[in-house]
Structure formats: structure tokens, C-alpha cells
Motif scaffolding. Structure first.
Motif, short mmCIF file in Angstrom:
data_model
loop_
_atom_site.label_atom_id
_atom_site.label_comp_id
_atom_site.label_asym_id
_atom_site.label_seq_id
_atom_site.Cartn_x
_atom_site.Cartn_y
_atom_site.Cartn_z
N GLY A 318 35.66 48.11 6.91
CA GLY A 318 35.23 49.48 6.73
C GLY A 318 34.30 49.59 5.54
O GLY A 318 33.35 48.83 5.39
N ARG A 319 34.60 50.53 4.66
CA ARG A 319 33.73 50.74 3.49
C ARG A 319 34.26 50.07 2.24
O ARG A 319 33.61 50.12 1.21
CB ARG A 319 33.58 52.25 3.22
CG ARG A 319 32.91 53.02 4.35
CD ARG A 319 32.55 54.43 3.92
NE ARG A 319 33.65 55.12 3.25
CZ ARG A 319 33.59 56.40 2.88
NH1 ARG A 319 32.50 57.10 3.10
NH2 ARG A 319 34.63 56.98 2.29
N HIS A 320 35.43 49.44 2.30
CA HIS A 320 35.97 48.87 1.07
C HIS A 320 36.17 47.35 1.18
O HIS A 320 36.23 46.79 2.27
CB HIS A 320 37.28 49.55 0.67
CG HIS A 320 38.40 49.35 1.65
ND1 HIS A 320 38.97 50.36 2.36
CD2 HIS A 320 39.06 48.23 2.02
CE1 HIS A 320 39.93 49.89 3.13
NE2 HIS A 320 40.00 48.59 2.93
N ALA A 321 36.25 46.75 0.00
CA ALA A 321 36.52 45.31 -0.09
C ALA A 321 37.88 45.13 -0.76
O ALA A 321 38.28 45.92 -1.62
CB ALA A 321 35.43 44.62 -0.90
N VAL A 322 38.58 44.08 -0.36
CA VAL A 322 39.89 43.76 -0.93
C VAL A 322 39.77 42.45 -1.69
O VAL A 322 39.25 41.46 -1.17
CB VAL A 322 40.96 43.65 0.17
CG1 VAL A 322 42.32 43.31 -0.45
CG2 VAL A 322 41.04 44.94 0.97
#
Length: 337
Positions: A318-322
Motif C-alpha cells: 500500500g502506501r507504507h513500508a515496514v
């Protein structure tokens, strides 16, 4: 008489001269001067022959001039026709090329529109499915604040709540409060964790507090006012959250970086890991929202390259990185006594 009136002066003079010659010839013949009469007739015939020759010469000249004029006119006409045909042909070729370009452009536009519409429909379907799963996992005590826009999308929220469910953090620090704060608080209520959210906008912070109170989550989540203050990182000054707002925090198991917003300045979120690394637990998870944007992608790259123990968990969802953080503790070499 009418015809005589229509004659020109030259024609009248010629007619008068002819009449005079006729009278002279007639008078000479009647007077018995036949030789004179014949002479006058001969002179008259010679004059007429000369006039006829002159007239024929003039007609020939006029004929040549007329033919030359016709040839010139024909040449001009043919040249004009060639130019006209060339211009029409060029216009047709240009129109054909333009028609082909427009046809290709329309086809490309239709294909792009169809592709964009298909992607939008798939994205909307994904968001609806994620929203159904979110509400399937929780029973809110009050109406939930809207997601999307500046808030996390349902797909991102679903992934974040799954991280909380599987990794069970005891302390979550969220930079930027809002809709996500309520969802995170519900998840932590189940896992036994605690949420601290920072917000530099008092209005947003108050709104989030009211939402948490409406859902009965104030015992799980706290929103702290953290106005933006100058902070120096890597020799640069950034407007970032007041560090006094996190002075008491230690052992943060999950850090959600969703602020400050982009409008507060370039590389607005870069200071986060530099300022908060020492406040993370030895093993922690970092969720970086809007990782697809240029400033955030550059900050992510610098963090991974320069912060020991920080690694990316695959591609951004999606729009985030982990990211995973493992504190590297270096033992001191024993000293010789």
C-alpha cells in the motif's frame, strides 16, 4: 444615316477619300482623259493593295501577340493549377497524418482511461474488502471516524492492525493522530498494549481525544500535544515534534511515522528515526506511511544505509513500508591489567 453616324473619324476620312477618287476617275473619263483615269485607278488599286498588306501584317502581329498571350496565360494557369494541386495534396497528407495521430491519441487515451478505470475499480474493491475485514474484527462502541485522505487507507490499516495482532507490542508510538489512533487503540485493547499519539495541531489532537473518549479507549490511548520545534539532524534544521513530548518514553515496540505532514517542510519526516532510535526497544517494528513519496523514499533509503540494525521487510504494501529494528550492542574489548 444611322450607320454613317456610327463611323469613326478615320473611317469617315477614308470614305471621303474613296469618294473623291471615284469622282476624280469619273470626271477624268468623262473629260476624255482616259490615261489619267487609268493612272488614278492604278494608284488607287496600289494603295488598296498596300493597305491590305499592312492590314494583313497587323493581323499577323496581333495573331502572334494573341497566341503569346494565350501561351503565357496557359503557363500561368498550369503553374497555378500545379501549385493548387500541390497545396491540396499537402493539405490532404497533413490531414491524413493529423487524422492518424488523433486516431492513435484517442486509442491511447481510451486504453489509458480503461486501464485507469480498471485500476481504480480494483483499488476500490480492495479498500471495501479491507474495510469489511476491519469491522469484522471489531465492534465499535461509537461511529468510527472516516478513513482515507490524510488518514490511513483501510488496506494500510488492516496491515497495521495485523502487525499489532501478530507482534503484540506493549508500547506503540504514533506520530500524527486521527482515525488510525482509534483503530490502533481497539487492537491494543485486545492485545494488552498502550498507544501514545503525538499531534502538532491542537485542533486535531482534541478531535482525536474526543473520538477515543466516545469509544471508551482513553485507558488504552493517549494523545499528546507536540508543537513543531526546530531540531538539528545531520547538520540540518527541521521543524519537528517537541522532543519533550516523548522524554518519558522508553522501549517503544512499534513506531508509526505518519507525520509531520508534507506541507510543514521538505523532508519533514526524516528526523524521526534519528531522534527516536534511542527510545526504541532492542527489537522493534517501524511503519513508515507514504513511503511512495519522493521525500519519504529518500529518507527511508538513508535510514537503512546509515542506521545499524534497521532493515526493510520487503517491498512497501500500500502506501507504507515496514522495517525491522534490532539494536546492535557492541561489547567493550577487555583491558589488560
Amino acid at each position: 444615316m444611322q450607320r454613317l453616324r456610327n463611323l469613326t473619324r478615320r473611317q469617315l476620312l477614308l470614305l471621303g477619300a474613296a469618294a473623291a477618287l471615284g469622282v476624280a476617275i469619273g470626271a477624268s473619263a468623262l473629260a476624255g482623259f482616259v490615261g489619267v483615269a487609268l493612272a488614278v485607278v492604278g494608284v488607287t488599286l496600289a494603295g488598296l493593295a498596300a493597305g491590305l498588306l499592312l492590314a494583313l501584317h497587323r493581323l499577323a502581329v496581333l495573331g502572334r501577340e494573341q497566341r503569346k498571350a494565350l501561351r503565357d496565360q496557359r503557363g500561368v494557369l498550369e503553374q497555378t493549377q500545379r501549385r493548387l494541386l500541390g497545396a491540396v495534396e499537402q493539405m490532404l497528407l497533413t490531414a491524413g497524418d493529423r487524422h492518424r495521430d488523433l486516431t492513435e491519441l484517442l486509442a491511447t487515451g481510451q486504453k489509458t482511461t480503461a486501464l485507469g478505470t480498471d485500476r481504480l475499480l480494483r483499488a476500490q474493491t480492495n479498500e471495501v474488502e479491507a474495510l469489511l475485514q476491519l469491522f469484522g474484527g471489531f465492534t465499535p462502541a461509537a461511529p468510527m471516524p472516516p478513513s482515507g485522505g490524510f488518514a490511513l487507507n483501510p488496506t494500510d490499516l488492516l496491515d497495521l492492525l495485523d502487525l499489532i495482532r501478530t507482534r503484540r507490542p506493549k508500547l506503540v508510538l504514533e506520530l500524527g493522530s486521527g482515525t488510525s489512533s482509534v483503530w490502533i487503540a481497539y487492537a491494543l485493547e485486545k492485545t494488552g498494549g498502550r498507544l501514545i499519539s503525538l499531534d502538532h495541531e491542537p485542533g486535531y489532537a482534541r478531535k482525536t481525544r474526543l473520538a477515543l473518549a466516545a469509544h471508551g479507549l482513553t485507558g488504552v490511548a493517549e494523545v499528546r500535544d507536540a508543537p513543531l520545534r526546530p531540531v538539528v539532524v545531520d547538520g540540518r534544521t527541521f521543524p519537528w515534534y517537541d522532543v519533550e513530548a516523548v522524554a518519558d518514553l522508553r522501549e517503544v515496540d512499534l513506531l508509526l511515522i505518519d507525520g509531520p505532514p508534507e506541507k510543514t517542510g521538505k523532508d519533514a519526516r526524516y528526523p524521526a528515526m534519528r531522534v527516536l532510535e534511542d527510545r526504541l526497544a532492542d527489537s522493534a517494528t517501524v511503519v513508515f506511511d507514504d513511503a511512495h513519496r519522493q521525500d519519504e523514499a529518500e529518507a527511508l533509503r538513508k535510514w537503512v544505509e546509515t542506521i545499524e540494525g534497521l532493515t526493510s521487510e520487503g517491498e512497501a504494501l500500500g502506501r507504507h513500508a515496514v522495517l525491522s529494528y534490532r539494536r546492535i550492542v557492541r561489547q567493550m574489548a577487555p583491558t589488560n591489567q
